[in-house]
Design an enzyme around this catalytic site. Structure first.
Site, PDB file in Angstrom:
ATOM      1  CB  CYS A 314      31.755   7.967  21.082  1.00  0.00           C
ATOM      2  SG  CYS A 314      30.601   9.227  20.478  1.00  0.00           S
ATOM      3  CG  HIS A 398      33.433   7.274  16.028  1.00  0.00           C
ATOM      4  ND1 HIS A 398      32.936   6.059  16.468  1.00  0.00           N
ATOM      5  CD2 HIS A 398      32.522   8.206  16.399  1.00  0.00           C
ATOM      6  CE1 HIS A 398      31.777   6.251  17.067  1.00  0.00           C
ATOM      7  NE2 HIS A 398      31.499   7.548  17.033  1.00  0.00           N
ATOM      8  CD  GLU A 400      35.204   3.781  14.693  1.00  0.00           C
ATOM      9  OE1 GLU A 400      34.072   4.223  14.436  1.00  0.00           O
ATOM     10  OE2 GLU A 400      35.876   4.196  15.659  1.00  0.00           O
TER      11      GLU A 400
END
Length: 426
Positions: A314, A398, A400
């Site tokens: 990001c 993202h 995760e």
């Protein structure tokens, strides 16, 4: 309230052409007289439901009346919309939302309550929450607190019973807008409008407000019941230094689950100190705001790339782009949600990703040798980079977050492979 019973005799006559029979029926009916209590005649009676007591004033001059929950007061921020269907607690605690009001396009929010396990950071960093319908009850076995109580304790403003669909369409057409949330009746609409037009998020260093103040070791792994990709790891330990530009806890959990020893450092931590630690790799995390507003972070990235394997997520992806000589630009309304399709250009697969950013890297500004590895299929923007000669990789989204499927989690294994190869070569 009083009731009075009375009796009424009626005749029942057949509708057929046969001799009528008359049978007396006794029907009981009631007259009802309602009373408002002891209030004097002409006195105002409060409504049994909450009335509009808050305003959202946008810089375009529009005024949206709403009902408040959470904290009271007046707050200014950039209004962005998030298309996630669930996960509002992760959104509330994502440091990348610092300085922003998050408008949820899913109309019904709050039904699962909140719980300590879903926190992505130590506090809420967003400026406020805007929703259509606030659930009056919670129904989830993990719930420990209601959304309203949660926001009140953390001094975060929220509004509901506002037309979020109309505001979202306005943001899509006009772009992200600065807004002011207020529950203060003493402030006029004109005052709030002036506040919105005199505040700007562009060029503001928001990273320093969300970063940790000193280094620390992260030890928590992904809980076993959530660790969906634990097979096949070789168990080797890599030391990773993670720059906290607003890092989410789940990034650290996933790195730890892949066998990493993690040292988290502040955003202003000198590159020379990081290299003295002799890490196997460096992670540049997500974070809020404009990457051009933090030139010190870009310089840190420049000093580290090429020396050890690096991975940017990001904000880290944007800082890597600038450090390589590329440019970043502000998007019209950004990407915020858990349903963005991304194409992996290396193998042709499509990942459903979670994204939260208002800026993007201009791929045409990047030097030769930098490979665009992923693109957002909604608008074609750059969603991933790689530069094998400089031992770096990055993603704009993202990995995760796992919005439903866990399409992107294997990128952590790719980072492990970068560090593994570097260890073998040295």
């Amino acid at each position: 309230m009083a009731t009075k019973a009375m009796y009424l005799s009626v005749s029942h006559q057949s509708l057929l052409s046969i001799p009528a029979t008359t049978k007396p029926l006794q029907v009981r009916s009631f007259t009802v007289r309602c009373s408002t209590g002891a209030a004097p005649v002409g006195a105002a009676v409060p409504a049994p439901w909450k009335l509009a007591d808050a305003r959202l004033v946008l810089q375009d001059g529009s005024i949206w009346k709403a009902k408040s929950f959470g904290a009271s007061g007046t707050q200014v921020g950039e209004v962005v919309f998030n298309t996630s269907l669930t996960g509002y607690q992760e959104i509330l605690t994502d440091p990348s939302y610092a300085g922003q009001f998050v408008l949820m396009t899913n109309p019904h929010i709050g039904n699962t309550g909140v719980n300590i396990d879903d926190e992505e950071s130590i506090r809420c960093f967003l400026a406020g929450l805007v929703i259509r319908s606030l659930s009056i009850s919670t129904s989830n076995w993990r719930c420990t607190e209601s959304l309203s109580d949660y926001l009140s304790k953390r001094n975060i403003m929220g509004i509901y019973d506002v037309d979020t669909r109309a505001i979202t369409r306005r943001l899509r057409e006009d772009g992200s807008l600065i807004g002011v949330l207020s529950t203060e009746k003493s402030k006029t609409d004109e005052e709030l409008l002036e506040m919105s037009r005199n505040w700007d998020i562009i060029g503001v260093d928001l990273i320093s407000t969300v970063s940790c103040k000193k280094p620390y070791e992260w030890v928590g792994k992904t809980d076993m019941e959530w660790d969906f990709n634990s097979n096949g790891r070789d168990g080797k330990t890599f030391h990773v230094v993670a720059y906290d530009f607003g890092i989410k806890h789940n990034i650290l959990r996933r790195l730890a689950s892949y066998g990493c020893k993690i040292t988290v450092v502040p955003s202003t931590w000198p590159a020379s100190e990081t290299l003295k630690m002799k890490p196997d790799g460096v992670l540049f995390s997500n974070g809020p705001g404009d990457p051009s507003a933090v030139p010190y972070a870009v310089e840190t990235v420049k000093e580290i790339i090429g020396k050890v394997p690096v991975f940017g997520i990001c904000m880290g992806h944007q800082l890597l782009g600038q450090a390589l000589g590329g440019k970043t630009f502000k998007m019209k309304f950004g990407h915020h949600g858990g349903n963005h399709p991304v194409r992996n250009l290396r193998n042709g697969s499509v990942e459903i990703s979670a994204q939260n950013h208002n800026y993007a890297v201009d791929p045409d500004s990047l030097p030769d040798g930098v490979e665009v590895t992923h693109v957002n299929l909604n608008d074609g923007s750059c969603a991933g980079l790689a530069f094998p000669q400089r031992k770096l990789m990055s993603l704009q989204y993202h990995p995760e977050a796992s919005p439903g499927p866990h399409d992107s989690d294997m990128v952590f294994d790719h980072f492990m492979e970068l560090m593994r190869r570097e260890k073998q070569s040295t």
